[in-house]
Motif scaffolding. Structure first.
Motif, mmCIF file in Angstrom:
data_model
loop_
_atom_site.group_PDB
_atom_site.id
_atom_site.type_symbol
_atom_site.label_atom_id
_atom_site.label_comp_id
_atom_site.label_asym_id
_atom_site.label_seq_id
_atom_site.Cartn_x
_atom_site.Cartn_y
_atom_site.Cartn_z
ATOM 1 N N GLN A 128 3.201 19.445 -52.869
ATOM 2 C CA GLN A 128 3.847 18.604 -52.011
ATOM 3 C C GLN A 128 2.335 18.050 -51.390
ATOM 4 N N ILE A 129 1.790 19.228 -51.534
ATOM 5 C CA ILE A 129 -0.036 19.108 -51.237
ATOM 6 C C ILE A 129 -1.235 18.235 -52.195
ATOM 7 N N ASN A 130 -0.323 18.498 -53.046
ATOM 8 C CA ASN A 130 -0.739 17.865 -54.695
ATOM 9 C C ASN A 130 -0.452 16.764 -54.227
ATOM 10 N N GLN A 131 0.734 16.094 -54.016
ATOM 11 C CA GLN A 131 0.913 14.478 -53.930
ATOM 12 C C GLN A 131 0.817 13.920 -52.916
ATOM 13 N N GLN B 58 -12.434 10.281 -43.145
ATOM 14 C CA GLN B 58 -11.530 9.066 -42.312
ATOM 15 C C GLN B 58 -10.426 9.504 -41.695
ATOM 16 N N ALA B 59 -9.680 10.118 -43.435
ATOM 17 C CA ALA B 59 -7.946 10.946 -42.768
ATOM 18 C C ALA B 59 -8.232 11.923 -41.544
ATOM 19 N N TRP B 60 -8.650 12.852 -41.642
ATOM 20 C CA TRP B 60 -8.958 13.765 -41.010
ATOM 21 C C TRP B 60 -9.558 13.294 -39.670
ATOM 22 N N ARG B 61 -10.361 12.655 -39.657
ATOM 23 C CA ARG B 61 -10.692 11.929 -38.003
ATOM 24 C C ARG B 61 -9.851 10.754 -37.716
ATOM 25 N N ASP B 62 -9.526 9.661 -38.192
ATOM 26 C CA ASP B 62 -8.852 8.813 -37.691
ATOM 27 C C ASP B 62 -6.956 9.153 -38.102
ATOM 28 N N VAL B 63 -6.024 10.134 -38.442
ATOM 29 C CA VAL B 63 -4.355 10.874 -38.351
ATOM 30 C C VAL B 63 -5.024 11.979 -38.070
ATOM 31 N N ALA C 162 -1.264 14.407 -43.248
ATOM 32 C CA ALA C 162 -1.035 13.109 -42.245
ATOM 33 C C ALA C 162 -1.185 12.032 -42.500
ATOM 34 N N ALA C 163 -2.205 11.914 -43.783
ATOM 35 C CA ALA C 163 -2.262 10.826 -44.371
ATOM 36 C C ALA C 163 -1.102 9.714 -45.131
ATOM 37 N N GLN C 164 -0.315 10.602 -45.768
ATOM 38 C CA GLN C 164 0.505 10.209 -45.792
ATOM 39 C C GLN C 164 1.778 10.292 -44.923
ATOM 40 N N LYS C 165 1.703 11.249 -44.240
ATOM 41 C CA LYS C 165 2.749 10.855 -43.213
ATOM 42 C C LYS C 165 2.874 9.951 -41.873
ATOM 43 N N GLN C 166 0.989 10.106 -41.717
ATOM 44 C CA GLN C 166 1.228 8.641 -40.766
ATOM 45 C C GLN C 166 0.793 10.096 -40.076
ATOM 46 N N ILE D 83 -2.397 14.628 -52.295
ATOM 47 C CA ILE D 83 -2.771 14.954 -51.926
ATOM 48 C C ILE D 83 -4.231 13.349 -53.650
ATOM 49 N N CYS D 84 -3.271 12.808 -54.423
ATOM 50 C CA CYS D 84 -3.394 12.075 -55.569
ATOM 51 C C CYS D 84 -2.942 10.828 -54.484
ATOM 52 N N ALA D 85 -1.998 10.586 -53.696
ATOM 53 C CA ALA D 85 -2.020 9.519 -53.199
ATOM 54 C C ALA D 85 -3.285 9.138 -52.410
ATOM 55 N N MET D 86 -4.398 10.259 -51.984
ATOM 56 C CA MET D 86 -5.371 9.971 -51.241
ATOM 57 C C MET D 86 -6.593 8.398 -52.257
ATOM 58 N N GLY D 87 -6.228 8.563 -53.551
ATOM 59 C CA GLY D 87 -6.508 8.095 -54.589
ATOM 60 C C GLY D 87 -7.177 6.358 -54.283
ATOM 61 N N ASP D 88 -7.709 5.950 -54.453
ATOM 62 C CA ASP D 88 -7.699 4.608 -54.259
ATOM 63 C C ASP D 88 -7.659 3.795 -55.627
ATOM 64 N N GLY D 89 -7.837 2.780 -56.170
ATOM 65 C CA GLY D 89 -7.081 1.953 -57.787
ATOM 66 C C GLY D 89 -7.372 2.306 -58.796
ATOM 67 N N ASP D 90 -8.469 2.899 -58.911
ATOM 68 C CA ASP D 90 -8.487 4.200 -60.170
ATOM 69 C C ASP D 90 -8.423 5.443 -59.817
ATOM 70 N N ASN D 91 -7.802 5.647 -59.313
ATOM 71 C CA ASN D 91 -7.100 6.704 -59.101
ATOM 72 C C ASN D 91 -7.636 8.078 -58.435
ATOM 73 N N LYS D 92 -9.568 7.596 -57.922
ATOM 74 C CA LYS D 92 -10.192 8.335 -58.222
ATOM 75 C C LYS D 92 -10.285 9.032 -56.451
ATOM 76 N N ILE D 93 -10.203 10.259 -56.175
ATOM 77 C CA ILE D 93 -10.513 10.493 -54.780
ATOM 78 C C ILE D 93 -11.894 11.134 -53.998
ATOM 79 N N SER D 94 -11.950 10.426 -53.107
ATOM 80 C CA SER D 94 -13.501 11.051 -52.454
ATOM 81 C C SER D 94 -12.803 11.396 -51.380
ATOM 82 N N MET D 95 -14.228 12.643 -51.156
ATOM 83 C CA MET D 95 -14.141 13.519 -49.634
ATOM 84 C C MET D 95 -14.529 11.891 -49.077
#
Length: 391
Positions: free
Chosen positions: A257-260, A279-284, A339-343, A262-274
């Motif tokens: 569930q954690i891995n999924q 932003q997910a930490w601050r906003d959600v 938090a980003a995945q579950k909003q 993390i993967c969902a945080m990727g952009d259009g090129d499936n790249k994940i950035s800090m």
């Protein structure tokens, strides 16, 4: 010899919830059976037949005489159709092996005193430690034993007590408390190396209290270079990759569930950035944790008590602090991606993050050594660089 047993209320409040557990310890673990428990189980008339297939001799030692045989789903062979232990049901707690009888209860000795605790790898233990009221009331009982012990150095005693006070200073952001602890560990290390007298730790503690009170500690923290996203992302992905390597059998679906997330945080090129994780930490995540404002102060208090910080494994005080910061950083990342995945974050999500991380951490025998090496390679070698993980 009169000594003490120290027991926090989270130990007495804890009670196993059995088949209702989200990640039962009766699944996916190599449960070791001592010789006495093995023989008693085989001799029990209601368990003998089952024991012949549910137990396997390994005979590594008196304490590791046999192990439980797991079925195709990873379940202990003694579970019944309601997922309850047949040994406990038919023979009582006394016949359980030491592992089954005690987990998740743990303890460590210091100066001849015994300090009881719980492992965060158990979901219900994590819930009790992190969320239940009055979890950190301590009782001290007098006990007698004649075991020998090595005295704790005065620098370690002072550093331990002052660390807890700095982390729990009222109305101080946890990041500022951690900054103060990092500075304190630099002085502690010099004392441990014989470069300074132990009184230097007292003096530094008083200075840090003054810096906190007059706002200079806040300025000190905010002055660190925050342009380290590439290094932070490398630290996160390296640690996560290692935790995924030869991970524990227990809790794999929860770890996925954690891995999924993390993967969902990727952009259009499936790249994940800090940047996205921050932003997910601050906003959600932060708004969702508003009703759990003591979550990380509880965790760090538990961490210091449970790990006997700063005497962690064979680490120096500064290394122990850097590993603490890495643990803190990884947990914040976990909470952010979930938090980003579950909003948002439910209590279930919070427990998932802490329990999954500590389950995998616990099963890495060389965790501390690897963590220090990872931080060195990632250019988190000194106090200024490691504190950027808090940004």
């Amino acid at each position: 010899m009169e000594k003490s047993l120290i027991r926090p209320s989270f130990v007495t409040q804890f009670s196993c919830i059995g088949s209702d557990c989200e990640d039962s310890c009766c699944y996916g673990w190599n449960i070791i059976i001592d010789k006495q428990s093995y023989k008693k189980t085989l001799a029990h008339k209601e368990l003998k037949s089952l024991a012949q297939t549910a137990l396997k001799k390994v005979k590594k030692s008196e304490q590791q005489w046999a192990q439980m045989v797991l079925d195709s789903k990873g379940a202990c062979g003694f579970l019944d159709d309601k997922q309850l232990c047949q040994i406990h049901a038919k023979a009582g707690e006394d016949l359980l092996s030491h592992t089954c009888k005690t987990y998740p209860r743990m303890s460590h000795m210091k100066d001849g005193d015994r300090y009881e605790s719980l492992s965060l790898s158990c979901p219900e233990a994590a819930r009790t430690i992190l969320l239940k009221p009055d979890a950190f009331q301590f009782e001290r009982m007098t006990v007698n034993h004649h075991r020998t012990f090595k005295a704790t150095p005065i620098w370690a005693k002072k550093a331990h007590d002052y660390t807890i006070q700095l982390l729990l200073k009222p109305e101080q952001p946890i990041e500022h408390g951690l900054t103060a602890v990092g500075i304190l560990m630099k002085t502690t290390e010099r004392v441990a190396n014989g470069e300074l007298e132990s009184s230097a730790i007292d003096d530094m503690f008083q200075q840090l209290l003054s810096l906190s009170n007059n706002g200079q500690l806040k300025q000190h923290f905010e002055g660190f270079n925050k342009d380290t996203e590439i290094h932070k992302m490398h630290a996160f992905t390296s640690m996560q990759l290692w935790l995924n390597t030869n991970k524990a059998g227990r809790g794999r679906s929860r770890f996925e569930q954690i891995n999924q997330a993390i993967c969902a945080m990727g952009d259009g090129d499936n790249k994940i950035s800090m940047g996205r994780i921050n932003q997910a930490w601050r906003d959600v995540a932060l708004p969702a944790l508003a009703e759990h404002q003591t979550l990380f102060s509880r965790y760090l208090f538990y961490y210091c008590y449970h790990m006997n910080f700063p005497q962690v494994d064979a680490l120096t005080p500064s290394q122990a602090f850097r590993v603490m910061l890495l643990d803190f950083f990884m947990l914040r990342c976990y909470l952010a991606v979930i938090a980003a995945q579950k909003q948002g974050l439910s209590e279930h999500d919070i427990i998932l993050c802490f329990q999954v991380y500590h389950t995998n951490r616990q099963h890495k025998a060389n965790y501390s050594q690897y963590a220090v090496e990872l931080l060195d390679k990632g250019q988190f070698e000194d106090l200024a660089s490691i504190l950027t993980l808090l940004a």
